[in-house]
Design a protein around this motif. Structure first.
Motif, PDB file in Angstrom:
ATOM      1  N   UNK A   1       1.029  -1.221   0.061  1.00 36.14           N
ATOM      2  CA  UNK A   1      -0.028   0.040  -0.020  1.00 36.14           C
ATOM      3  C   UNK A   1       1.078   1.125  -0.177  1.00 36.14           C
ATOM      4  N   UNK A   2       1.070   1.880  -1.196  1.00 29.88           N
ATOM      5  CA  UNK A   2       1.495   3.199  -1.217  1.00 29.88           C
ATOM      6  C   UNK A   2       0.759   4.359  -0.599  1.00 29.88           C
ATOM      7  N   UNK A   3       0.968   4.882   0.623  1.00 31.53           N
ATOM      8  CA  UNK A   3       0.119   5.550   1.352  1.00 31.53           C
ATOM      9  C   UNK A   3       0.102   6.970   0.569  1.00 31.53           C
ATOM     10  N   UNK A   4      -1.275   7.544   0.704  1.00 31.82           N
ATOM     11  CA  UNK A   4      -1.275   9.081   0.138  1.00 31.82           C
ATOM     12  C   UNK A   4      -1.937   9.858   1.353  1.00 31.82           C
ATOM     13  N   UNK A   5      -1.704  11.123   1.151  1.00 35.79           N
ATOM     14  CA  UNK A   5      -1.918  12.098   2.194  1.00 35.79           C
ATOM     15  C   UNK A   5      -2.711  13.242   1.422  1.00 35.79           C
ATOM     16  N   UNK A   6      -3.448  13.915   1.980  1.00 36.73           N
ATOM     17  CA  UNK A   6      -4.470  14.955   1.262  1.00 36.73           C
ATOM     18  C   UNK A   6      -3.679  16.478   1.424  1.00 36.73           C
ATOM     19  N   UNK A   7      -3.743  16.908   0.403  1.00 36.19           N
ATOM     20  CA  UNK A   7      -2.860  18.497   0.295  1.00 36.19           C
ATOM     21  C   UNK A   7      -4.001  19.335  -0.124  1.00 36.19           C
ATOM     22  N   UNK A   8      -4.177  20.588   0.254  1.00 36.56           N
ATOM     23  CA  UNK A   8      -5.257  21.564   0.209  1.00 36.56           C
ATOM     24  C   UNK A   8      -4.124  22.745  -0.553  1.00 36.56           C
ATOM     25  N   UNK A   9      -3.969  22.848  -1.839  1.00 40.14           N
ATOM     26  CA  UNK A   9      -3.162  23.675  -2.348  1.00 40.14           C
ATOM     27  C   UNK A   9      -3.647  25.188  -2.368  1.00 40.14           C
ATOM     28  N   UNK A  10      -2.685  25.864  -2.666  1.00 43.70           N
ATOM     29  CA  UNK A  10      -2.903  27.328  -2.754  1.00 43.70           C
ATOM     30  C   UNK A  10      -3.926  27.744  -3.916  1.00 43.70           C
ATOM     31  N   UNK A  11      -3.912  26.842  -5.057  1.00 39.16           N
ATOM     32  CA  UNK A  11      -4.806  27.053  -6.097  1.00 39.16           C
ATOM     33  C   UNK A  11      -6.196  26.765  -6.036  1.00 39.16           C
ATOM     34  N   UNK A  12      -6.494  26.065  -4.791  1.00 37.07           N
ATOM     35  CA  UNK A  12      -7.974  25.654  -4.399  1.00 37.07           C
ATOM     36  C   UNK A  12      -8.218  24.377  -4.633  1.00 37.07           C
TER      37      UNK A  12
ATOM     38  N   UNK B   1       8.981   4.981   3.829  1.00 39.45           N
ATOM     39  CA  UNK B   1       8.754   4.712   5.177  1.00 39.45           C
ATOM     40  C   UNK B   1       7.314   4.629   5.510  1.00 39.45           C
ATOM     41  N   UNK B   2       6.627   3.851   6.272  1.00 37.48           N
ATOM     42  CA  UNK B   2       5.269   3.947   6.635  1.00 37.48           C
ATOM     43  C   UNK B   2       4.525   3.131   5.559  1.00 37.48           C
ATOM     44  N   UNK B   3       4.952   2.842   4.253  1.00 36.01           N
ATOM     45  CA  UNK B   3       3.985   2.006   3.465  1.00 36.01           C
ATOM     46  C   UNK B   3       3.776   0.508   4.028  1.00 36.01           C
ATOM     47  N   UNK B   4       2.686   0.100   3.802  1.00 32.63           N
ATOM     48  CA  UNK B   4       2.269  -1.337   4.230  1.00 32.63           C
ATOM     49  C   UNK B   4       2.738  -2.366   3.061  1.00 32.63           C
ATOM     50  N   UNK B   5       3.199  -3.341   3.855  1.00 30.54           N
ATOM     51  CA  UNK B   5       3.793  -4.352   3.019  1.00 30.54           C
ATOM     52  C   UNK B   5       3.611  -5.695   3.356  1.00 30.54           C
TER      53      UNK B   5
END
Length: 571
Positions: free
Chosen positions: A107-118, A137-141
């Motif tokens: 599992x390649x982990x994603x995070x949520x980004x709230x960018x300046x462009x909206x 690091x932190x990916x589940x295997x």
């Protein structure tokens, strides 16, 4: 009655299509007691010598891979790979031959980004590994599991993500090599969270003993560096193991060769008559790739400005750099070659010369084997009666090992929306406008290869270096004259020499002033030839930090302004 029979046949066919073997993946609460976002990848291989996750590649020796996006995936809740999931190189699980395989899930982990462009986007934040789904690091295997696969069966093969990739150690400072990290105001503002740039810094011999000295700066551009490589204070042991084999160079014992070259560089670097410079390797891994291509981008943010106006002055202030454009130089190969040339073009007053070896495509009329402006499809040429697939990778004899379509389909299996962390996707992420969904607008349909001409036009005006140099020569000419050096093997594995030919034609045609550029080719040299025809690629690629020094010194002596410091660093 006939309609009823037809309906029953369709139902049976549909049931048959769904009644096929699946792969079910879960993770336990003991590993992560929260829901997760990311890309779930499942690999199959018949080779037990290495983990399947390390066998996914462009060539025919690749492992099989399938991938699906998961959002708010809960512990102990199965995610399923079935016949409808896209795979590489075989497109569907139903077409995998029955047999024994070694299976693994990541599992390649994603995070949520709230960018300046909206836009709000989900992306894999680099965690110190250089944007690599295999080792992040932190990916589940999961453990590697031996399975019996038979597409005709209806049971589910079960895999459990039962461990995490561990954190990576930070590199340690030495007398010569230092490491810095700084928060970028520009990038933090764009991404809506703290974002950092780093660098590995090679200090000159006598740095502490000469506090009055101020030094020129060499920027060695390239892929993510875990540490400053190619510098070793001690020679390799005489009995160092030489059984290691590197397929790229068809050579045994390359680790010892590298170690000896690194020690040779140390001896040169500390020798009496070698000029005293600072050399830096930049860490600018980001949510799309292991580096940013060192330019401003609608999708990645203002990395060009952040590197040139934040990071480099920060380093020069801390380590006594001269801090003026005449005393800064750029070099690198492949990605680093493109970056060196691009930074010189986009920031012509901030750097005094670039040495671009085997650069990524610098003219998009030769985007490897595709002309994105004239061709309709990236994956094949099409005539009235047949199609011919475009090659993506070759050797010095012209033998093709991968097709462009296959290379892109591999990325599509690894990640949607330019999130594979691989080569074609980062070009797209850097060069493209932002799409309506907040991700890079595709240059072509990743599945079919159909080129989007509107996106191609955007690329041309913003990142086609040949076009930009030619278009803007009236204002760039005096600032770039004599600063451009390009080197490429004429049998580059990725056909990068094709764009260099076109760039050379343009540079030769420029006038008022003349470009005074250097373009050289290595006969039958592969990727990534950097200008020395007297030694093999596997040696010259280890000598970037010394091979351009004579030309750099000549340039400094020729262009330094009156009163410039030409002495304090020549001890």
């Amino acid at each position: 009655m006939r309609n009823m029979l037809l309906f029953l046949c369709l139902v049976l066919l549909s049931a048959s299509a769904t009644a096929q073997q699946k792969i079910s993946v879960t993770f336990p609460k003991s590993l992560e007691n929260t829901s997760l976002d990311g890309r779930l990848l499942v690999m199959l291989s018949t080779d037990s010598t290495t983990e399947p996750r390390n066998q996914v590649r462009d060539e025919v020796t690749t492992a099989q891979i399938f991938g699906i996006d998961v959002n708010e995936w809960k512990p102990d809740s199965p995610a399923t790979i079935d016949a409808n999931v896209f795979g590489y190189p075989i497109k569907s699980l139903k077409d995998i031959p029955a047999g024994t395989y070694y299976a693994q899930a990541v599992l390649h982990r994603y995070e949520t980004f709230k960018r300046k462009d909206g836009h709000t986007v989900k992306l894999p934040m680099d965690r110190g590994e250089g944007q690599n789904w295999r080792t992040a690091p932190g990916n589940l295997v999961s453990n590697v599991v031996k399975v019996q696969l038979d597409p005709k069966k209806t049971d589910a093969l079960k895999l459990t993500l039962d461990k995490k990739n561990p954190p990576l150690p930070e590199p340690k400072d030495t007398k010569f090599i230092k490491h810095i990290k700084m928060q970028s105001k520009l990038l933090t503002e764009f991404w809506g969270r703290p974002m950092f740039l780093g660098a590995h810094i090679l200090l000159p011999d006598g740095f502490e003993e000469h506090p009055e000295a101020r030094y020129p700066l060499m920027v060695f551009h390239g892929h993510f560096p875990a540490d400053f490589s190619g510098f070793r204070e001690t020679p390799p042991p005489a009995d160092m193991d030489t059984t290691d084999y590197i397929e790229r160079f068809r050579l045994y014992g390359y680790k010892k060769i590298q170690a000896q070259e690194a020690h040779n560089f140390y001896k040169t670097w500390t020798s009496k008559n070698f000029p005293r410079f600072i050399v830096i390797e930049i860490q600018h891994a980001n949510p799309y790739y292991d580096d940013s291509y060192a330019v401003n981008s609608a999708n990645l943010g203002p990395y060009g400005d952040a590197i040139t106006y934040e990071l480099i002055p920060y380093i020069e202030k801390q380590f006594r750099g001269i801090g003026q454009g005449w005393a800064r130089f750029l070099y690198g190969g492949s990605t680093g070659g493109w970056e060196a040339l691009a930074a010189q073009v986009f920031y012509p007053d901030e750097y005094n010369g670039c040495f671009a070896a085997c650069p990524d495509p610098i003219d998009f009329r030769a985007y490897t084997t595709v002309n994105i402006y004239n061709d309709k499809n990236a994956y094949y040429q099409e005539g009235t009666f047949r199609k011919t697939l475009r090659p993506g990778k070759r050797d010095y004899l012209g033998h093709v090992s991968a097709m462009l379509m296959d290379m892109n389909h591999k990325e599509l299996a690894i990640g949607t929306n330019s999130r594979s962390g691989d080569q074609w996707d980062i070009w797209e992420a850097v060069y493209s406008p932002v799409g309506e969904n907040g991700y890079p607008k595709p240059i072509w349909n990743k599945l079919t290869g159909e080129i989007d001409k509107a996106v191609a036009a955007y690329w041309r005006e913003n990142y086609d270096l040949q076009h930009i140099i030619q278009r803007d020569w009236a204002k760039l000419g005096k600032k770039l004259q004599g600063k451009i050096h390009i080197y490429c093997g004429d049998m580059d594995n990725y056909y990068l020499n094709n764009a260099v030919y076109l760039m050379e034609e343009t540079l030769k045609s420029l006038d008022n002033p003349k470009a005074d550029a250097e373009v050289r080719y290595g006969d039958r040299f592969e990727h990534c030839w950097n200008g020395d025809p007297s030694v093999p690629n596997y040696i010259s690629r280890l000598r970037y930090n010394t091979m351009y020094v004579p030309k750099i010194l000549e340039r400094i002596e020729k262009t330094a302004p009156a009163g410039a410091d030409l002495k304090s660093w020549r001890y």
